[in-house]
Design a protein around this motif. Structure first.
Motif, PDB file in Angstrom:
ATOM      1  N   LEU A 144      -2.843 -15.076  -2.709  1.00  0.00           N
ATOM      2  CA  LEU A 144      -1.618 -14.292  -2.613  1.00  0.00           C
ATOM      3  C   LEU A 144      -0.963 -14.445  -1.243  1.00  0.00           C
ATOM      4  CD1 LEU A 144      -2.647 -10.990  -4.431  1.00  0.00           C
ATOM      5  CD2 LEU A 144      -0.890 -12.615  -5.176  1.00  0.00           C
ATOM      6  N   GLY A 149       2.782 -13.923  -2.107  1.00  0.00           N
ATOM      7  CA  GLY A 149       2.821 -13.047  -3.266  1.00  0.00           C
ATOM      8  C   GLY A 149       3.282 -13.695  -4.556  1.00  0.00           C
ATOM      9  N   PRO A 179      -3.202  -5.645  -6.769  1.00  0.00           N
ATOM     10  CA  PRO A 179      -2.724  -6.998  -6.502  1.00  0.00           C
ATOM     11  C   PRO A 179      -1.229  -7.194  -6.737  1.00  0.00           C
ATOM     12  CG  PRO A 179      -4.431  -7.001  -8.224  1.00  0.00           C
ATOM     13  CD  PRO A 179      -4.366  -5.631  -7.655  1.00  0.00           C
ATOM     14  N   ALA A 183       1.312  -8.144  -3.842  1.00  0.00           N
ATOM     15  CA  ALA A 183       2.120  -9.355  -3.963  1.00  0.00           C
ATOM     16  C   ALA A 183       3.580  -9.062  -3.649  1.00  0.00           C
ATOM     17  CB  ALA A 183       1.982  -9.932  -5.361  1.00  0.00           C
TER      18      ALA A 183
END
Length: 245
Positions: A144, A149, A179, A183
């Motif tokens: 990421l 991201g 996540p 991101a």
């Protein structure tokens, strides 16, 4: 505005994987009524005051990752050492779920009495005693971060062989933000770095936004303002935050 002074110092090479930049000694003379707009950040910030604590905050504190902007009021002179940790670096050093630090400021006793010349020793001691993040979580964080991201979360779950739900649970505990949220914040951080260098539509596309309208929506959510207004208030790079309206 009174002149601020910042001086960077390199950490011990063994600490570099835990930090997102060098140590920073920051000094800012007192200014009545000053306030700063702090955008969302994936980093965990550690502040150790060299003089009096500022802004009604503890003498030493950790500010966790954030998914919203905040206005920080300045009260008194600032003379501090600032550390920027990666989320997984904070997990290693403090040994607590980073999810407990999101959008929070917590007093820090472990490093409160350390002077700049002893920071390496204190951090290495904490790192030696701290837990290692799961290899799968570290892999997803690196992917990421490298892509700012722009990687589908489902694809990352497949890469590490976890279900999406399991990835979200483990990642949030060790990196703070889920996540998908992390991101978005990484993409926004890259946007802020690139915004002064080109046209809005081009920068939006380069950062992975569908179009400029998509970028503007994130700007409203994450900074409470527009890209143009942000740029109008961007101060010298000496300052850690953008002045609040």
């Amino acid at each position: 505005m009174p002149l601020a002074l910042s001086v960077a110092t390199q950490p011990d090479p063994r600490l570099r994987p835990l930090l997102s930049r060098d140590y920073l000694r920051f000094r800012q003379p007192e200014e009545e009524g000053a306030a700063w707009l702090a955008p969302p950040s994936t980093a965990v910030t550690v502040i150790i005051n060299m003089g009096e604590a500022f802004g009604g905050l503890p003498h030493a504190f950790v500010a966790g990752p954030s998914d919203a902007c905040d206005v920080v009021s300045m009260h008194g002179e600032i003379d501090c050492v600032e550390l920027k940790l990666t989320p997984l670096g904070a997990y290693r050093l403090f040994g607590v779920p980073v999810s407990e630090l999101v959008n929070e400021v917590v007093a820090l006793t472990e490093l409160a009495d350390l002077r700049p010349e002893r920071l390496d020793d204190g951090l290495l001691r904490l790192a030696d005693a701290g837990p290692a993040p799961a290899g799968e979580v570290a892999w997803v964080w690196r992917r990421l971060h490298a892509a700012h991201g722009n990687v589908p979360i489902a694809a990352l779950a497949a890469e590490v062989g976890w279900s999406r739900r399991h990835l979200v649970d483990r990642f949030r505990a060790q990196a703070g933000l889920a996540p998908k949220t992390l991101a978005r914040v990484l993409r926004f951080e890259e946007l802020l770095r690139r915004l002064p260098t080109g046209r809005f539509a081009e920068v939006a596309a380069d950062c992975g936004y569908y179009d400029q309208a998509h970028m503007n929506r994130d700007f409203r959510e994450f900074a409470g303002t527009t890209p143009g207004d942000w740029l109008a208030r961007v101060p010298s790079v000496q300052y850690p935050w953008v002045p609040a309206p």
